[in-house]
Scaffold this motif. Structure first.
Motif, mmCIF file in Angstrom:
data_model
loop_
_atom_site.group_PDB
_atom_site.id
_atom_site.type_symbol
_atom_site.label_atom_id
_atom_site.label_comp_id
_atom_site.label_asym_id
_atom_site.label_seq_id
_atom_site.Cartn_x
_atom_site.Cartn_y
_atom_site.Cartn_z
ATOM 1 N N LEU A 64 0.812 -1.212 0.000
ATOM 2 C CA LEU A 64 0.000 0.000 0.000
ATOM 3 C C LEU A 64 0.850 1.268 0.000
ATOM 4 O O LEU A 64 0.551 2.229 0.695
ATOM 5 N N SER A 65 1.918 1.250 -0.797
ATOM 6 C CA SER A 65 2.750 2.445 -0.879
ATOM 7 C C SER A 65 2.165 3.403 -1.910
ATOM 8 O O SER A 65 1.798 2.996 -3.011
ATOM 9 N N VAL A 66 2.064 4.665 -1.536
ATOM 10 C CA VAL A 66 1.508 5.661 -2.452
ATOM 11 C C VAL A 66 2.351 5.746 -3.723
ATOM 12 O O VAL A 66 1.831 5.902 -4.821
ATOM 13 N N TYR A 67 3.673 5.628 -3.548
ATOM 14 C CA TYR A 67 4.542 5.783 -4.715
ATOM 15 C C TYR A 67 4.367 4.631 -5.691
ATOM 16 O O TYR A 67 4.316 4.832 -6.900
ATOM 17 N N ALA A 68 4.274 3.386 -5.157
ATOM 18 C CA ALA A 68 4.076 2.231 -6.039
ATOM 19 C C ALA A 68 2.750 2.353 -6.776
ATOM 20 O O ALA A 68 2.671 2.163 -7.991
ATOM 21 N N MET A 69 1.706 2.708 -6.041
ATOM 22 C CA MET A 69 0.398 2.826 -6.677
ATOM 23 C C MET A 69 0.381 4.008 -7.645
ATOM 24 O O MET A 69 -0.201 3.929 -8.728
ATOM 25 N N GLY A 70 1.041 5.095 -7.248
ATOM 26 C CA GLY A 70 1.080 6.273 -8.120
ATOM 27 C C GLY A 70 1.807 5.987 -9.416
ATOM 28 O O GLY A 70 1.336 6.344 -10.496
ATOM 29 N N LEU A 71 2.957 5.302 -9.309
ATOM 30 C CA LEU A 71 3.724 4.982 -10.519
ATOM 31 C C LEU A 71 2.900 4.089 -11.438
ATOM 32 O O LEU A 71 2.812 4.316 -12.649
ATOM 33 N N GLY A 72 2.267 3.069 -10.842
ATOM 34 C CA GLY A 72 1.408 2.193 -11.642
ATOM 35 C C GLY A 72 0.300 2.978 -12.308
ATOM 36 O O GLY A 72 -0.004 2.776 -13.497
ATOM 37 N N GLY A 73 -0.296 3.913 -11.569
ATOM 38 C CA GLY A 73 -1.378 4.726 -12.117
ATOM 39 C C GLY A 73 -0.925 5.571 -13.293
ATOM 40 O O GLY A 73 -1.613 5.653 -14.324
ATOM 41 N N VAL A 74 0.253 6.190 -13.163
ATOM 42 C CA VAL A 74 0.765 7.036 -14.250
ATOM 43 C C VAL A 74 0.991 6.199 -15.506
ATOM 44 O O VAL A 74 0.574 6.578 -16.612
ATOM 45 N N LEU A 75 1.640 5.036 -15.317
ATOM 46 C CA LEU A 75 1.923 4.185 -16.491
ATOM 47 C C LEU A 75 0.620 3.737 -17.144
ATOM 48 O O LEU A 75 0.473 3.780 -18.369
ATOM 49 N N ALA A 76 -0.350 3.315 -16.321
ATOM 50 C CA ALA A 76 -1.616 2.841 -16.874
ATOM 51 C C ALA A 76 -2.357 3.981 -17.574
ATOM 52 O O ALA A 76 -2.933 3.793 -18.652
ATOM 53 N N GLY A 77 -2.337 5.167 -16.982
ATOM 54 C CA GLY A 77 -3.029 6.308 -17.589
ATOM 55 C C GLY A 77 -2.475 6.645 -18.952
ATOM 56 O O GLY A 77 -3.215 6.831 -19.925
ATOM 57 N N ILE A 78 -1.144 6.703 -19.049
ATOM 58 C CA ILE A 78 -0.522 7.022 -20.335
ATOM 59 C C ILE A 78 -0.815 5.915 -21.343
ATOM 60 O O ILE A 78 -1.147 6.179 -22.506
ATOM 61 N N ALA A 79 -0.761 4.642 -20.870
ATOM 62 C CA ALA A 79 -1.011 3.522 -21.775
ATOM 63 C C ALA A 79 -2.431 3.579 -22.339
ATOM 64 O O ALA A 79 -2.645 3.388 -23.539
ATOM 65 N N VAL A 80 -3.406 3.877 -21.468
ATOM 66 C CA VAL A 80 -4.799 3.928 -21.921
ATOM 67 C C VAL A 80 -4.998 5.039 -22.950
ATOM 68 O O VAL A 80 -5.633 4.841 -23.993
ATOM 69 N N ALA A 81 -4.424 6.221 -22.661
ATOM 70 C CA ALA A 81 -4.595 7.345 -23.583
ATOM 71 C C ALA A 81 -3.965 7.027 -24.937
ATOM 72 O O ALA A 81 -4.548 7.297 -25.986
ATOM 73 N N LEU A 82 -2.764 6.446 -24.909
ATOM 74 C CA LEU A 82 -2.079 6.123 -26.161
ATOM 75 C C LEU A 82 -2.798 5.006 -26.905
ATOM 76 O O LEU A 82 -2.942 5.048 -28.125
ATOM 77 N N LEU A 83 -3.256 3.993 -26.141
ATOM 78 C CA LEU A 83 -3.903 2.835 -26.764
ATOM 79 C C LEU A 83 -5.163 3.257 -27.519
ATOM 80 O O LEU A 83 -5.381 2.845 -28.665
ATOM 81 N N ALA A 84 -5.981 4.099 -26.889
ATOM 82 C CA ALA A 84 -7.228 4.515 -27.548
ATOM 83 C C ALA A 84 -6.924 5.285 -28.829
ATOM 84 O O ALA A 84 -7.559 5.064 -29.868
ATOM 85 N N GLY A 85 -5.929 6.177 -28.762
ATOM 86 C CA GLY A 85 -5.550 6.936 -29.954
ATOM 87 C C GLY A 85 -5.039 6.020 -31.052
ATOM 88 O O GLY A 85 -5.418 6.150 -32.223
#
Lengths: 293, 237
Positions: A64-85
């Motif tokens: 439950l580390s904020v940094y681990a979850m935050g990093l995962g969130g950033v990567l997933a967010g960028i991946a989703v935006a790029l994937l849809a495009g």
């Protein structure tokens, strides 16, 4: 009366939540104004759901580390935006349909992944909790705001150009794709940084609702950005107090306050409001300078 | 000067322009004309460096200012007229350079007949005023080569005449001006040079020898053959 306003912030966790949310209230709304004006409001929806699987994987791998979850969130967010495009370019489908498809899958897989990790309160993750704003979460919010504002200032001119006249920017400065990507990355950072206090579903609210409301208050781009930030800052103050006194989750309390500002703007704001429309019709005049946004 | 050598532009699998060779002389004033779908806009965008799928070579003898079709711009974006004109200085000022000089902006606005419009939002302008504004932006770009995509689309005759006068001024100042146009009557009256395109080059040279009835007829037939899915052999061109 003054006690009602000040006393809650004598508590450490309330002060941390206030400082963190104020940072978001300053960094997020300018991005929201650009999202609205670039007709990309749907992207905010996509990101708020899209980051969830990344946060889940972060929690599975790093606890439950904020940094681990935050990093995962950033990567997933960028991946989703790029994937849809990429999907819409490769298949010729409309981008909004691909975005809708991708974010539904992201949300479902995020919830599925989280259910595999006992001990995580899904409601807190989705809707936020002021109690969850520990020091790392505060540093994340403040750090992101500190990064996002100068970065936005750096790309401000080309971003305005790309929004208004993309061909002009490409002809003058080469590709505008880098500007678009940088802008999306900033949006992802802000959305992710707010998830502890506001929840993944609500952190977008502090970015988008003030921007949507700002249309009724400001005429120029600068005025819209300034009023969006002002609305967000006030909403954080009022929302956190509401959250404390009425025992509501922080995310919905802040977002509902922002919604109130929007409603006031709709009814009585200086631009595109009901009041203005009534005044124009009673004066028997066509609505001059109605604009088209 | 702009020289094209065997320029071919594609949209996916479909050729939009085939094997175009020739040059726009320095200081020339040329209209690109042709039927719908002839590749006029594609050619202009390729010269401006905006069309990715090209083969062959384009040699550009100077900085280019490109005027896109007005319909591709986001006119609801809340910018003032002065902001839009100031964009013309972007190549010089970039991210953090000094903003464009207020006097130059006011002067450019006055030249296109928009004095006093500096603080007006672009969303409140009429179509004609908006096109005048984009011409003011071109003035700040101050480039030796100007490319204009349908600069007079949907404009009334007096606005067209005003803006045409500006094009002549820029031409007389030694700039190379290339415009995509539909109105052949206007081209015959105002443009010394013309390039007639129907995916293949039909004719290119002085306007009176290029826009002959025979050539225009050939361009029409050529475009119809393309549209019918029977691309003419290159030699026919």
């Amino acid at each position: 009366m003054i006690h009602l306003l000040v006393d809650p912030f004598s508590l450490g966790f309330m002060r941390r939540a206030l400082a963190g949310c104020l940072a978001l209230a300053i960094a997020g709304p300018p991005l929201g104004v650009f999202l609205v004006l670039r007709r990309m409001s749907l992207m905010s929806d996509v990101l708020q759901h899209g980051i969830l699987p990344g946060i889940a994987v972060g929690a599975l791998v790093g606890g439950l580390s904020v940094y681990a979850m935050g990093l995962g969130g950033v990567l997933a967010g960028i991946a989703v935006a790029l994937l849809a495009g990429a999907l819409s370019r490769a298949t010729g489908a409309r981008e909004d349909s691909q975005l809708a498809g991708v974010y539904l899958l992201a949300l479902a897989s995020g919830v599925a992944l989280l259910s595999a990790r006992p001990g995580i309160d899904l409601a807190h993750l989705l809707f936020g909790s002021v109690l969850a704003v520990d020091d790392p979460a505060l540093y994340l919010m403040a750090g992101v705001a500190t990064l996002v504002l100068p970065a936005l200032a750096l790309i401000w001119r080309p971003l305005v150009l790309e929004s208004f006249d993309p061909d002009f920017l490409r002809a003058e400065a080469g590709s505008g794709a880098a500007i678009h990507a940088a802008f999306l990355a900033l949006v992802v950072l802000v959305v992710v940084s707010g998830f502890t206090a506001l929840g993944t579903l609500m952190s977008v609210g502090l970015m988008m609702l003030p921007a949507i409301a700002a249309r009724h208050w400001g005429e120029t781009l600068a005025a819209q950005v300034a009023s969006a930030v002002a609305i967000a800052v006030l909403s954080v103050l009022i929302g956190l107090l509401l959250s404390y006194h009425a025992d509501l989750p922080a995310g919905p309390a802040i977002v509902l306050t922002t919604g109130t500002f929007w409603a006031i703007g709709l009814l009585a704001g200086p631009r595109f409001s009901l009041r203005q429309r009534l005044r124009a019709s009673t004066a028997g005049m066509p609505r001059l300078r109605a604009g088209r946004d | 000067m702009i020289a094209l050598d065997d320029l071919t532009c594609a949209h996916g699998a479909h050729p939009a322009i085939r094997h175009l060779t020739g040059r726009f002389a320095p200081g020339s004033l040329t209209a690109i004309v042709g039927p719908n779908g002839a590749g006029k806009t594609t050619l202009l965008r390729a010269i401006a460096g905006l069309h990715g799928e090209t083969t062959g070579t384009i040699t550009r003898g100077g900085r280019i200012a490109f005027l896109p079709q007005a319909s591709t711009l986001e006119r609801a974006f809340p910018l003032s007229c002065a902001d839009v004109v100031a964009m013309g200085a972007y190549a010089a000022s970039r991210l953090f350079g000094p903003a464009a000089d207020r006097n130059r902006i006011a002067q450019a606005l006055a030249t296109v007949g928009l004095s006093g419009y500096a603080t007006r939002l672009v969303g409140t302008l009429s179509g004609g005023q908006f096109q005048r504004l984009l011409f003011a932006r071109l003035m700040l770009q101050d480039a030796p080569i100007l490319l204009l995509d349908e600069p007079f689309a949907n404009l009334d005759t007096s606005t067209t005449a005003d803006l045409m006068r500006l094009l002549h001024q820029w031409h007389h100042a030694g700039r190379t001006v290339i415009a995509v146009l539909h109105d052949t009557v206007l081209v015959e009256r105002e443009f010394p040079q013309a390039l007639l395109l129907a995916r293949d080059l039909i004719a290119w040279g002085s306007t009176d020898t290029t826009l002959t009835d025979a050539n225009l007829c050939r361009a029409r037939d050529h475009a119809a053959a393309w549209a019918a899915g029977t691309p003419p052999l290159r030699d026919a061109a």
